[in-house]
Scaffold this active site. Structure first.
Site, PDB file in Angstrom:
ATOM      1  N   GLU A  12       1.312  -1.877   5.582  1.00  0.00           N
ATOM      2  CA  GLU A  12       1.222  -0.430   5.456  1.00  0.00           C
ATOM      3  C   GLU A  12      -0.225   0.047   5.401  1.00  0.00           C
ATOM      4  O   GLU A  12      -0.564   1.079   5.971  1.00  0.00           O
ATOM      5  CB  GLU A  12       1.997   0.049   4.227  1.00  0.00           C
ATOM      6  CG  GLU A  12       3.506  -0.057   4.371  1.00  0.00           C
ATOM      7  CD  GLU A  12       4.048   0.752   5.539  1.00  0.00           C
ATOM      8  OE1 GLU A  12       3.428   1.783   5.899  1.00  0.00           O
ATOM      9  OE2 GLU A  12       5.065   0.356   6.113  1.00  0.00           O
ATOM     10  N   TYR A  47       2.733   8.387   0.654  1.00  0.00           N
ATOM     11  CA  TYR A  47       3.400   7.688   1.745  1.00  0.00           C
ATOM     12  C   TYR A  47       3.525   6.189   1.457  1.00  0.00           C
ATOM     13  O   TYR A  47       4.601   5.606   1.590  1.00  0.00           O
ATOM     14  CB  TYR A  47       2.658   7.887   3.075  1.00  0.00           C
ATOM     15  CG  TYR A  47       3.140   6.888   4.093  1.00  0.00           C
ATOM     16  CD1 TYR A  47       4.344   7.099   4.757  1.00  0.00           C
ATOM     17  CD2 TYR A  47       2.473   5.681   4.302  1.00  0.00           C
ATOM     18  CE1 TYR A  47       4.861   6.147   5.624  1.00  0.00           C
ATOM     19  CE2 TYR A  47       2.968   4.731   5.160  1.00  0.00           C
ATOM     20  CZ  TYR A  47       4.166   4.969   5.825  1.00  0.00           C
ATOM     21  OH  TYR A  47       4.671   4.022   6.657  1.00  0.00           O
ATOM     22  N   ASP A  71       5.913   9.149   7.779  1.00  0.00           N
ATOM     23  CA  ASP A  71       4.700   8.908   8.538  1.00  0.00           C
ATOM     24  C   ASP A  71       4.693   9.818   9.756  1.00  0.00           C
ATOM     25  O   ASP A  71       5.586  10.648   9.951  1.00  0.00           O
ATOM     26  CB  ASP A  71       4.581   7.427   8.909  1.00  0.00           C
ATOM     27  CG  ASP A  71       5.349   7.059  10.170  1.00  0.00           C
ATOM     28  OD1 ASP A  71       6.380   7.700  10.461  1.00  0.00           O
ATOM     29  OD2 ASP A  71       4.935   6.108  10.857  1.00  0.00           O
TER      30      ASP A  71
END
Length: 316
Positions: A61, A144, A162
């Site tokens: 990520e 996020y 995203d």
């Protein structure tokens, strides 16, 4: 994938997901075809495999923010081979994280990932926490990333927004070509409204909608003929009206301070000893821009100045 650093909301309640979204799209009309498409077409990516574990998910990520999968894959594999657990990375100098980051771009992400590894080692016994609030409290973790790790690593029920997901939702549910430049409260409400009730299904939905945006509902040259929800897509049904919001930000690189910073860091990454100023001066002819870029790297903690005009990657 794009991370934001705003405070994350609490896990959505079942009431959030049964409410109609702003465009009146029934969530179930999207869930089943998208999940079935994902079962057939999902890419075999290393961070999706069980052996990746929560740390592998977290590393991916960080790396995937504003960076294509094809560029991330080799660096990710090398990173996990060298640092298979957070404690392994935490034991190294932060400059080694910057060195291993290579040319992924936005190298401050490497420092943030190193900081998160140190915090995980000190606060959580070396295991990536499963609690969303604890994830959000880690250095470098924004809304996020906390939601993505909770969802993809632990199968929890959080909306994961995203750039790809936001574009899918903007088109399928809201009927516009592109989402706003920054994530809005309305987008978060829509994401909660579209989230399946079941935790496991919600986690798969997060991954599936992201994959749909990456492979089919792309920013340019979208392939509606391959889209499993083309028949109910509000934007397609409206005739694909052109974007009429604020101009979309175009990323440039050549000639920018980012390019100069990258050239300076490349010299330091390849060096085994501190580098003199003259070697850095050789990478860019324009002295004012070069000095500004170097000062920025020092201010960001990516470069450590030493006496006698020497520079190195940071040790602390």
């Amino acid at each position: 994938m794009t991370s934001t650093d705003a405070s994350a909301p609490a896990p959505p309640s079942a009431a959030d997901t049964t409410a109609a979204d702003p465009a009146g799209t029934a969530p179930a009309a999207l869930h089943l075809p998208v999940l079935a498409w994902f079962d057939r077409h999902a890419r075999d990516l290393p961070w999706r495999r069980p052996e990746a574990g929560p740390w592998g998910v977290m590393v991916s990520e960080f790396m995937l923010q504003q960076t294509p999968v094809v560029r991330v894959l080799p660096v990710y594999e090398q990173w996990l081979a060298r640092w298979p657990r957070p404690a392994d990375l935490a034991a190294e100098a932060p400059g080694e994280a910057v060195r291993a980051w290579g040319r992924l771009g936005y190298p401050r992400r490497a420092l943030r990932l190193h900081g998160a590894a140190v915090a995980i080692t000190e606060r959580h016994g070396g295991d990536v926490p499963s609690d969303h609030a604890q994830l959000l409290a880690l250095p470098g973790i924004g809304e996020y990333t906390a939601a993505a790790v909770a969802s993809f690593a632990y199968g929890q029920r959080y909306p994961v927004l995203d750039t790809n997901v936001r574009r899918v939702f903007a088109r399928a549910a809201t009927g516009v070509q592109y989402p706003p430049n920054a994530t809005t409260a309305a987008e978060r409400r829509l994401a909660r409204a579209l989230l399946p009730d079941d935790e496991g299904t919600a986690a798969r939905w997060a991954a599936a909608s992201m994959e749909l945006g990456a492979l089919v509902c792309t920013a340019k040259n979208e392939d509606c003929g391959r889209c499993p929800i083309a028949g109910s897509c509000a934007w397609r049904l409206a005739g694909k009206p052109a974007h009429d919001g604020p101009p979309r930000r175009a990323q440039t690189y050549a000639g920018t301070d980012r390019q100069v910073r990258g050239k300076l860091l490349a010299v330091l990454r390849e060096a085994v000893a501190p580098v003199p100023q003259e070697r850095l001066d050789a990478v860019w002819d324009e002295p004012v821009q070069r000095a500004r870029a170097l000062d920025g790297l020092v201010a960001d903690g990516l470069v450590e100045p030493l006496p006698d005009g020497l520079y190195r990657l940071p040790l602390t």
